[in-house]
Scaffold this active site. Structure first.
Site, PDB file in Angstrom:
ATOM      1  N   HIS A   1      22.540  37.024 116.960  1.00 13.54           N
ATOM      2  CA  HIS A   1      22.814  38.469 116.925  1.00 13.54           C
ATOM      3  C   HIS A   1      23.389  38.973 118.255  1.00 13.54           C
ATOM      4  CE1 HIS A   1      19.604  39.084 113.502  1.00 13.54           C
ATOM      5  NE2 HIS A   1      20.341  37.996 113.338  1.00 13.54           N
TER       6      HIS A   1
ATOM      7  N   ASP B   1      23.678  31.504 114.269  1.00 13.94           N
ATOM      8  CA  ASP B   1      22.816  32.052 113.210  1.00 13.94           C
ATOM      9  C   ASP B   1      23.635  32.400 111.976  1.00 13.94           C
ATOM     10  OD1 ASP B   1      20.711  33.146 111.851  1.00 13.94           O
ATOM     11  OD2 ASP B   1      20.673  35.015 112.989  1.00 13.94           O
TER      12      ASP B   1
ATOM     13  N   GLU C   1      20.114  36.736 103.637  1.00 14.63           N
ATOM     14  CA  GLU C   1      18.908  36.460 104.420  1.00 14.63           C
ATOM     15  C   GLU C   1      18.661  37.547 105.451  1.00 14.63           C
ATOM     16  OE1 GLU C   1      16.460  34.901 107.757  1.00 14.63           O
ATOM     17  OE2 GLU C   1      18.537  35.610 107.808  1.00 14.63           O
ATOM     18  N   GLU C   2      19.735  38.037 106.057  1.00 16.87           N
ATOM     19  CA  GLU C   2      19.602  38.996 107.148  1.00 16.87           C
ATOM     20  C   GLU C   2      19.129  40.368 106.683  1.00 16.87           C
ATOM     21  OE1 GLU C   2      19.680  38.160 110.121  1.00 16.87           O
ATOM     22  OE2 GLU C   2      21.089  36.524 110.480  1.00 16.87           O
TER      23      GLU C   2
ATOM     24  N   ASP D   1      25.244  34.616 105.082  1.00 17.92           N
ATOM     25  CA  ASP D   1      25.554  35.930 105.639  1.00 17.92           C
ATOM     26  C   ASP D   1      25.334  35.940 107.146  1.00 17.92           C
ATOM     27  OD1 ASP D   1      22.765  35.637 105.031  1.00 17.92           O
ATOM     28  OD2 ASP D   1      22.484  37.771 105.420  1.00 17.92           O
TER      29      ASP D   1
ATOM     30  N   HIS E   1      21.545  30.121 105.314  1.00 17.78           N
ATOM     31  CA  HIS E   1      22.106  31.354 104.750  1.00 17.78           C
ATOM     32  C   HIS E   1      23.558  31.524 105.174  1.00 17.78           C
ATOM     33  CE1 HIS E   1      21.726  33.791 108.499  1.00 17.78           C
ATOM     34  NE2 HIS E   1      20.571  33.176 108.673  1.00 17.78           N
TER      35      HIS E   1
ATOM     36  N   GLU F   1      17.874  27.070 110.541  1.00 18.76           N
ATOM     37  CA  GLU F   1      18.020  28.130 111.553  1.00 18.76           C
ATOM     38  C   GLU F   1      18.006  27.511 112.960  1.00 18.76           C
ATOM     39  OE1 GLU F   1      18.513  31.312 111.207  1.00 18.76           O
ATOM     40  OE2 GLU F   1      17.578  32.047 109.357  1.00 18.76           O
TER      41      GLU F   1
END
Length: 382
Positions: free
Chosen positions: A353, A103, A137-138, A72, A70, A163
């Protein structure tokens, strides 16, 4: 590519602020990079400034290997907690710092570079490698949902989600559901509550019913563990001496095959129906997020090939594991045919994150080579 050129690709896409949007800038960068090496791409528009990217190398054959990441990233949070600016990729002591470094722009970049290097090396592939770079995705696996519904995953024979994994290979993860319950009441002065309807009291009726159900669940999954529910956001009322006319509760659920998404929806619907039959109770339920558990075969070809490729590259054996968090795989498995899925990428999940998120540059380079071997080996098998 030389290692510094590989690293520059990752730096360039980390420097693009794609926080919960703006993924089209990443897609444009990758499409231009792929085109430079003779690989065509297709953008799949999701919304303004948001587009997923689909690209292929190889030739028609018996197998198609999907590789996906992903574009984003989550919000950087309190920037003062970062040692380096989150959208100015910084290399220091064998680590690359920046939001999305782990991530999961390192996994995405590694997959793209693996495809480019195989193309430049004129490696014969007995099938196709298909890149599925996704938006959103997030915040709901939006791009994966769109690509799946439009048929882009229907020809896959296996899928690798890049991931951060550890180094481990994940072959199954729990489902995830988010919901919002709104309770409607009636304002009144707190000295005369009989003239009002307390929305918070009625919301707590719902919460208690849900907690009773959760306590009654004895099912577990030998690989994924327990079904879980957490109330995570509660709001209601606006003045301490007024009966609240509105209250909301949001919660997150992690599902397992034994207590699946469909069962949870039915249980919650039954609770609402029961409570709304009571006097002065008015509750509304919205499912904000509904992602299925992913339960793949740990003995699949792609899992075995991934393990072997990593051990050849690093000399380390890696484990096959399961996880609680969800991925784009939860949407891609809705394609027209079944295929095995693994989650396998550079970085460690614990860094996702976080402030000062980083990826090991050695791990990043290793995974490029691992992906190349996996692509060749999977397509070579009969």
């Amino acid at each position: 590519m030389e290692q510094q050129e590989r690293l520059q690709v990752l730096k360039d896409i980390v420097n693009i602020d794609s926080t919960n949007g703006n993924e089209e800038a990443v897609a444009d960068y990758l499409a231009k990079l792929l085109k430079k090496h003779g690989i065509d791409s297709q953008k799949v528009q999701f919304a303004e400034n948001r587009a997923s990217l689909v690209s292929e190398i190889g030739e028609e054959g018996k197998r198609v290997l999907g590789v996906s990441g992903h574009m984003d990233v989550v919000d950087a949070g309190d920037v003062s907690k970062w040692t380096y600016p989150p959208f100015e990729a910084t290399e220091k002591d064998g680590k690359l710092y920046g939001r999305g470094a782990t991530d999961m722009k390192s996994g995405l970049a590694a997959m793209v570079i693996a495809m480019i290097e195989l193309q430049d090396e004129k490696k014969t592939l007995s099938g196709k490698v298909k890149l599925l770079a996704t938006v959103g995705e997030e915040i709901g696996e939006l791009g994966a949902e769109q690509l799946t519904s439009e048929g882009y995953a229907d020809d896959l024979d296996a899928l690798v989600i890049g991931e951060p994994s550890g180094p481990q290979i994940c072959y199954a993860h729990k489902g995830s559901m988010n919901y919002t319950v709104t309770s409607y009441g009636k304002n009144a002065h707190s000295s005369m509550p009989e003239f009002g309807v307390n929305a918070i009291d009625n919301l707590m009726l719902f919460y208690n019913e849900v907690e009773d159900f959760v306590a009654s669940v004895k099912d577990t999954n030998p690989l994924l563990g327990n079904f879980t529910h957490n109330a995570t956001v509660v709001s209601g009322g606006n003045q301490v001496n007024s009966i609240p006319e509105l209250a909301k509760l949001q919660g997150n659920i992690r599902t397992i095959p034994e207590v699946d998404n469909e069962k949870i929806q039915q249980v919650f619907a039954d609770i609402l129906k029961k409570l709304n039959a009571e006097k002065d109770v008015k509750l509304e339920l919205v499912w904000d997020y509904d992602k299925l558990p992913v339960f793949s075969d740990k003995d699949s070809d792609i899992a075995r090939i991934g393990q072997a490729a990593y051990e050849r590259r690093t000399g380390q054996k890696i484990q096959l594991v399961t996880a609680a968090g969800t991925t784009d795989a939860a949407e891609f498995i809705k394609a027209k045919k079944d295929f095995p899925v693994i989650i396998f990428g550079p970085g460690v999940g614990e860094m996702a994150h976080q402030a000062d998120e980083y990826v090991s540059t050695e791990n990043y380079n290793d995974m490029i080579e691992v992906y190349k071997d996996m692509m060749v080996d999977f397509l070579s098998e009969k």
